[in-house]
Design an enzyme around this catalytic site. Structure first.
Site, PDB file in Angstrom:
ATOM      1  N   CYS A   1     -44.425  10.211  12.365  1.00  0.00           N
ATOM      2  CA  CYS A   1     -43.254  11.019  12.020  1.00  0.00           C
ATOM      3  C   CYS A   1     -42.021  10.120  11.902  1.00  0.00           C
ATOM      4  O   CYS A   1     -41.603   9.480  12.875  1.00  0.00           O
ATOM      5  CB  CYS A   1     -43.052  12.051  13.122  1.00  0.00           C
ATOM      6  SG  CYS A   1     -41.437  12.833  13.116  1.00  0.00           S
TER       7      CYS A   1
ATOM      8  N   SER B   1     -27.642   9.290  19.205  1.00  0.00           N
ATOM      9  CA  SER B   1     -28.749   8.838  18.372  1.00  0.00           C
ATOM     10  C   SER B   1     -28.321   7.996  17.169  1.00  0.00           C
ATOM     11  O   SER B   1     -29.153   7.331  16.554  1.00  0.00           O
ATOM     12  CB  SER B   1     -29.561  10.045  17.906  1.00  0.00           C
ATOM     13  OG  SER B   1     -28.692  11.033  17.413  1.00  0.00           O
TER      14      SER B   1
ATOM     15  N   TYR C   1     -34.456   9.931  14.925  1.00  0.00           N
ATOM     16  CA  TYR C   1     -33.689  10.774  15.842  1.00  0.00           C
ATOM     17  C   TYR C   1     -34.325  11.055  17.210  1.00  0.00           C
ATOM     18  O   TYR C   1     -33.667  10.928  18.229  1.00  0.00           O
ATOM     19  CB  TYR C   1     -33.382  12.104  15.152  1.00  0.00           C
ATOM     20  CG  TYR C   1     -32.820  13.140  16.088  1.00  0.00           C
ATOM     21  CD1 TYR C   1     -31.516  13.046  16.563  1.00  0.00           C
ATOM     22  CD2 TYR C   1     -33.619  14.201  16.549  1.00  0.00           C
ATOM     23  CE1 TYR C   1     -31.010  13.989  17.451  1.00  0.00           C
ATOM     24  CE2 TYR C   1     -33.108  15.140  17.436  1.00  0.00           C
ATOM     25  CZ  TYR C   1     -31.812  15.027  17.882  1.00  0.00           C
ATOM     26  OH  TYR C   1     -31.320  15.948  18.767  1.00  0.00           O
TER      27      TYR C   1
ATOM     28  N   ASP D   1     -24.159   9.079  10.826  1.00  0.00           N
ATOM     29  CA  ASP D   1     -24.999   9.999  11.607  1.00  0.00           C
ATOM     30  C   ASP D   1     -26.449   9.770  11.193  1.00  0.00           C
ATOM     31  O   ASP D   1     -26.723   9.233  10.113  1.00  0.00           O
ATOM     32  CB  ASP D   1     -24.578  11.460  11.379  1.00  0.00           C
ATOM     33  CG  ASP D   1     -25.012  12.345  12.563  1.00  0.00           C
ATOM     34  OD1 ASP D   1     -25.701  11.841  13.478  1.00  0.00           O
ATOM     35  OD2 ASP D   1     -24.661  13.537  12.562  1.00  0.00           O
ATOM     36  N   ASP D   2     -27.379  10.172  12.085  1.00  0.00           N
ATOM     37  CA  ASP D   2     -28.784   9.899  11.781  1.00  0.00           C
ATOM     38  C   ASP D   2     -29.352  10.848  10.744  1.00  0.00           C
ATOM     39  O   ASP D   2     -30.199  10.466   9.940  1.00  0.00           O
ATOM     40  CB  ASP D   2     -29.624   9.953  13.067  1.00  0.00           C
ATOM     41  CG  ASP D   2     -29.467  11.262  13.793  1.00  0.00           C
ATOM     42  OD1 ASP D   2     -30.150  12.217  13.437  1.00  0.00           O
ATOM     43  OD2 ASP D   2     -28.630  11.325  14.710  1.00  0.00           O
TER      44      ASP D   2
ATOM     45  N   CYS E   1     -44.917   9.621   7.967  1.00  0.00           N
ATOM     46  CA  CYS E   1     -44.733  10.977   7.448  1.00  0.00           C
ATOM     47  C   CYS E   1     -43.260  11.095   7.100  1.00  0.00           C
ATOM     48  O   CYS E   1     -42.392  10.842   7.934  1.00  0.00           O
ATOM     49  CB  CYS E   1     -45.101  12.043   8.480  1.00  0.00           C
ATOM     50  SG  CYS E   1     -44.686  13.703   7.862  1.00  0.00           S
TER      51      CYS E   1
ATOM     52  N   GLY F   1     -37.599  17.546  25.253  1.00  0.00           N
ATOM     53  CA  GLY F   1     -37.705  18.984  25.493  1.00  0.00           C
ATOM     54  C   GLY F   1     -36.967  19.365  26.749  1.00  0.00           C
ATOM     55  O   GLY F   1     -37.245  18.824  27.808  1.00  0.00           O
TER      56      GLY F   1
ATOM     57  N   CYS G   1     -42.237  18.269  21.872  1.00  0.00           N
ATOM     58  CA  CYS G   1     -42.432  18.159  23.324  1.00  0.00           C
ATOM     59  C   CYS G   1     -42.731  16.728  23.738  1.00  0.00           C
ATOM     60  O   CYS G   1     -42.832  15.827  22.916  1.00  0.00           O
ATOM     61  CB  CYS G   1     -43.611  19.011  23.760  1.00  0.00           C
ATOM     62  SG  CYS G   1     -43.507  20.698  23.197  1.00  0.00           S
TER      63      CYS G   1
ATOM     64  N   CYS H   1     -40.399  15.952   5.475  1.00  0.00           N
ATOM     65  CA  CYS H   1     -39.171  16.755   5.476  1.00  0.00           C
ATOM     66  C   CYS H   1     -38.140  16.180   4.505  1.00  0.00           C
ATOM     67  O   CYS H   1     -37.190  16.855   4.133  1.00  0.00           O
ATOM     68  CB  CYS H   1     -38.618  16.892   6.891  1.00  0.00           C
ATOM     69  SG  CYS H   1     -38.540  15.344   7.765  1.00  0.00           S
TER      70      CYS H   1
ATOM     71  N   ASN I   1     -48.435  18.071  22.589  1.00  0.00           N
ATOM     72  CA  ASN I   1     -47.215  17.913  21.808  1.00  0.00           C
ATOM     73  C   ASN I   1     -47.628  17.986  20.342  1.00  0.00           C
ATOM     74  O   ASN I   1     -48.572  17.320  19.949  1.00  0.00           O
ATOM     75  CB  ASN I   1     -46.598  16.542  22.126  1.00  0.00           C
ATOM     76  CG  ASN I   1     -45.512  16.118  21.145  1.00  0.00           C
ATOM     77  OD1 ASN I   1     -45.392  14.952  20.815  1.00  0.00           O
ATOM     78  ND2 ASN I   1     -44.728  17.052  20.661  1.00  0.00           N
ATOM     79  N   GLY I   2     -46.911  18.805  19.571  1.00  0.00           N
ATOM     80  CA  GLY I   2     -47.221  18.867  18.144  1.00  0.00           C
ATOM     81  C   GLY I   2     -47.411  20.299  17.688  1.00  0.00           C
ATOM     82  O   GLY I   2     -47.056  21.247  18.395  1.00  0.00           O
TER      83      GLY I   2
HETATM   84  P1  AMP Z   1     -26.960  19.823  11.834  1.00  0.00           P
HETATM   85  O1  AMP Z   1     -26.842  19.129  10.527  1.00  0.00           O
HETATM   86  O2  AMP Z   1     -25.729  20.444  12.333  1.00  0.00           O
HETATM   87  O3  AMP Z   1     -28.079  20.799  11.803  1.00  0.00           O
HETATM   88  O4  AMP Z   1     -27.315  18.778  12.952  1.00  0.00           O
HETATM   89  C1  AMP Z   1     -27.806  17.541  12.654  1.00  0.00           C
HETATM   90  C2  AMP Z   1     -27.830  16.755  13.922  1.00  0.00           C
HETATM   91  O5  AMP Z   1     -28.814  17.268  14.811  1.00  0.00           O
HETATM   92  C3  AMP Z   1     -28.188  15.330  13.616  1.00  0.00           C
HETATM   93  O6  AMP Z   1     -27.053  14.565  13.791  1.00  0.00           O
HETATM   94  C4  AMP Z   1     -29.243  14.953  14.628  1.00  0.00           C
HETATM   95  O7  AMP Z   1     -28.634  14.131  15.590  1.00  0.00           O
HETATM   96  C5  AMP Z   1     -29.674  16.253  15.245  1.00  0.00           C
HETATM   97  N1  AMP Z   1     -31.038  16.647  14.829  1.00  0.00           N
HETATM   98  C6  AMP Z   1     -31.716  16.354  13.729  1.00  0.00           C
HETATM   99  N2  AMP Z   1     -32.932  16.944  13.708  1.00  0.00           N
HETATM  100  C7  AMP Z   1     -33.036  17.634  14.851  1.00  0.00           C
HETATM  101  C8  AMP Z   1     -34.056  18.440  15.443  1.00  0.00           C
HETATM  102  N3  AMP Z   1     -35.192  18.705  14.834  1.00  0.00           N
HETATM  103  N4  AMP Z   1     -33.819  18.957  16.666  1.00  0.00           N
HETATM  104  C9  AMP Z   1     -32.653  18.748  17.289  1.00  0.00           C
HETATM  105  N5  AMP Z   1     -31.644  18.013  16.770  1.00  0.00           N
HETATM  106  C10 AMP Z   1     -31.823  17.453  15.574  1.00  0.00           C
HETATM  107 FE1  SF4 Z   2     -41.543  14.230  11.271  1.00  0.00          FE
HETATM  108 FE2  SF4 Z   2     -40.422  15.265   9.097  1.00  0.00          FE
HETATM  109 FE3  SF4 Z   2     -43.033  14.680   9.131  1.00  0.00          FE
HETATM  110 FE4  SF4 Z   2     -42.055  16.704  10.589  1.00  0.00          FE
HETATM  111  S1  SF4 Z   2     -42.111  16.564   8.330  1.00  0.00           S
HETATM  112  S2  SF4 Z   2     -43.564  15.165  11.241  1.00  0.00           S
HETATM  113  S3  SF4 Z   2     -40.062  15.900  11.208  1.00  0.00           S
HETATM  114  S4  SF4 Z   2     -41.309  13.245   9.283  1.00  0.00           S
END
Ligand code: AMP
Ligand code: SF4
Length: 472
Positions: free
Chosen positions: A257, A304, A263, A366-367, A452, A38, A12, A455, A113-114
């Site tokens: 994070c 992004s 992203y 891609d990110d 962090c 959001g 958020c 993930c 947020n969180g």
């Molecule tokens: P996908 O691999 O199809 O799940 O989508 C990955 C794409 O979603 C990436 O290119 C990011 O731009 C975007 N993305 C990554 N993490 C998130 C997230 N937590 N919420 C929304 N979009 C995300």
């Molecule tokens: Fe961010 Fe990943 Fe840590 Fe969640 S686990 S706070 S998405 S770095």
């Protein structure tokens, strides 16, 4: 394994104003700048000089929830505001923030947020002591903890000048996880950030008053001057006397994070002194050094990944091209709650530019890859548009572990990198080659010692309480 996360997992944006005329309009513009954090719901609570609270909230985009008529019902020079992105199960108007609480000791509004990792434990503790909850939100937990602090008899004594400060510090010491919380009373705005520093929160100044925001881009939008970031573990009280700062915890880390840089955040925001665009560009440079490839053009996935693609192009000398175009009027793919809708979302969202990619060896940047849907679809789009080779480079490491800190990243089962090796994933998305940024690269991109990266690494900075069993 089926392990739908039961609680709301929100990613958020929060925004607050104290002592500035037209706080509601400022909040509206602030939320607009935070819309990327959001798109499901939004709300603003204002308080006027008579201590009267007013609130407008609803589901949808900021422009859908607010209009001239309902904004004119919000009066006062102080406000808190919120945009929400909740996953399945977390929706509904009851869960739209800010929340407003009525109490004989004084009314207050709250938004955050969180995500808390010990919310089940806290809920049980409070219910045993007579609390009854209306929503499934962490925000409501904090409100109950604040109001029940006197019963705990801890060391956080009441401060006669800031009556909520003691109860708030006491409450914050019981919760664990990621948060940026705002509490608004008729006389003060309380601003707090978790002791790990997981979620961003910045402070600015405007026309003699103060503004706080999840991201600095919103401060810029309303013409506020950035003062500083709220520190991890800090509680700020803003009232007629000005700013008062204290810590609820002496824990001193900055586990921001990493996904905020990778992203979530807007490229024009600065997080803990690092510009998000600059971070991403540097990650693209490092990505090239770590995994070079011979190609004709570099194409970033809008929006992004454009900064990382620019960095990759600059470092490699391979021209940067606009090989993919985004339809700006479609929301983020993740918003669609089912896989089928997400697949359709990708198709509606992006097109490959045939005249640019035809006959070319393309490096697609891609990110991140989360579920794998987006990359597979984009590789296909580029091939269909005539690309002869598609090499995929991802500006973050494989996303293989769920986030428990407020980011909707589903379960282990859905995270493609927890299921497949890089080679298998390369085949699955149909790329000629696939490489990810290293863990080291994540830190180096922002010259950071702490982040962090749970993930990516599975090393969570907090204890996970009962979330741990969801790893199975
Ligand atoms: P996908 O691999 O199809 O799940 O989508 C990955 C794409 O979603 C990436 O290119 C990011 O731009 C975007 N993305 C990554 N993490 C998130 C997230 N937590 N919420 C929304 N979009 C995300
Ligand atoms: Fe961010 Fe990943 Fe840590 Fe969640 S686990 S706070 S998405 S770095």
């Amino acid at each position: 394994m089926t392990n739908d996360l039961q609680e709301i997992h929100e990613e958020c944006g929060v925004f607050g104003v104290f002592g500035v005329a037209n706080a509601a309009s400022l909040s509206y513009y602030g939320l607009h700048a935070l819309q990327h954090r959001g798109q499901e719901a939004a709300g603003i609570v204002c308080v006027d000089e008579n201590g009267q609270f007013s609130r407008v909230k609803g589901e949808g985009l900021v422009t859908e929830v607010f209009n001239v008529k309902n904004l004119s019902t919000l009066s006062g020079s102080s406000a808190i505001a919120h945009v929400r992105y909740a996953t399945a199960g977390g929706g509904g108007l009851d869960n739209v923030q800010p929340f407003l609480f009525h109490h004989h000791k004084g009314n207050f509004a709250l938004c955050h947020n969180g995500n808390l990792v010990n919310s089940n434990e806290i809920k049980y503790y409070l219910e045993e002591r007579g609390s009854i909850f209306q929503s499934t939100s962490d925000t409501e937990l904090l409100a109950h903890l604040v109001r029940s602090s006197r019963m705990r008899g801890d060391n956080f004594h009441d401060d006669p000048v800031h009556p909520l400060l003691g109860p708030i510090r006491s409450a914050l010491n019981m919760i664990e996880g990621a948060f940026a919380f705002l509490v608004l009373t008729p006389d003060a705005l309380y601003v707090m950030r978790d002791k790990y520093g997981l979620r961003p929160l910045s402070l600015g100044k405007l026309n003699g008053g103060y503004v706080v925001s999840s991201e600095t881009c919103a401060l810029e939008t309303i013409g506020a001057d950035f003062i500083r970031d709220v520190e991890p573990g800090e509680v700020l009280v803003i009232d007629a006397e000005g700013l008062h700062s204290c810590k609820y915890s002496a824990f001193n880390h900055h586990y921001m994070c990493a996904m905020e840089y990778v992203y979530f955040a807007r490229p024009d925001s600065d997080i803990e002194g690092i510009n998000v665009h600059a971070y991403r560009k540097q990650s693209g440079r490092i990505l090239y050094k770590e995994s070079p490839v011979e190609a004709d053009i570099v194409v970033g996935v809008p929006d992004s990944s454009l900064s990382a693609a620019m960095g990759y192009s600059e470092e490699s000398g391979i021209p940067y091209e606009m090989g993919l175009i985004k339809n700006k009027y479609i929301g983020r793919t993740f918003i669609q709650p089912t896989q089928d809708l997400r697949e359709k979302g990708v198709r509606m969202k992006l097109s490959a530019v045939r005249t640019i990619v035809k006959g070319k060896k393309v490096v697609m940047i891609d990110d991140s890859i989360v579920r794998g849907t987006t990359s597979r679809r984009i590789v296909k789009l580029l091939r269909e548009a005539g690309a002869t080779e598609v090499h995929v480079r991802i500006a973050s490491p494989p996303y293989a572990h769920p986030c428990y800190y407020g980011v909707d990243t589903a379960t282990y089962e859905e995270l493609i990198s927890s299921q497949l090796s890089v080679e298998e994933l390369c085949m699955k998305i149909g790329a000629d080659s696939l490489h990810f940024l290293s863990h080291k690269g994540l830190y180096e991109s922002g010259n950071r010692c702490e982040l962090c990266t749970a993930c990516f690494s599975g090393n969570y900075p907090t204890s996970l309480y009962d979330n741990e069993c969801k790893k199975c």
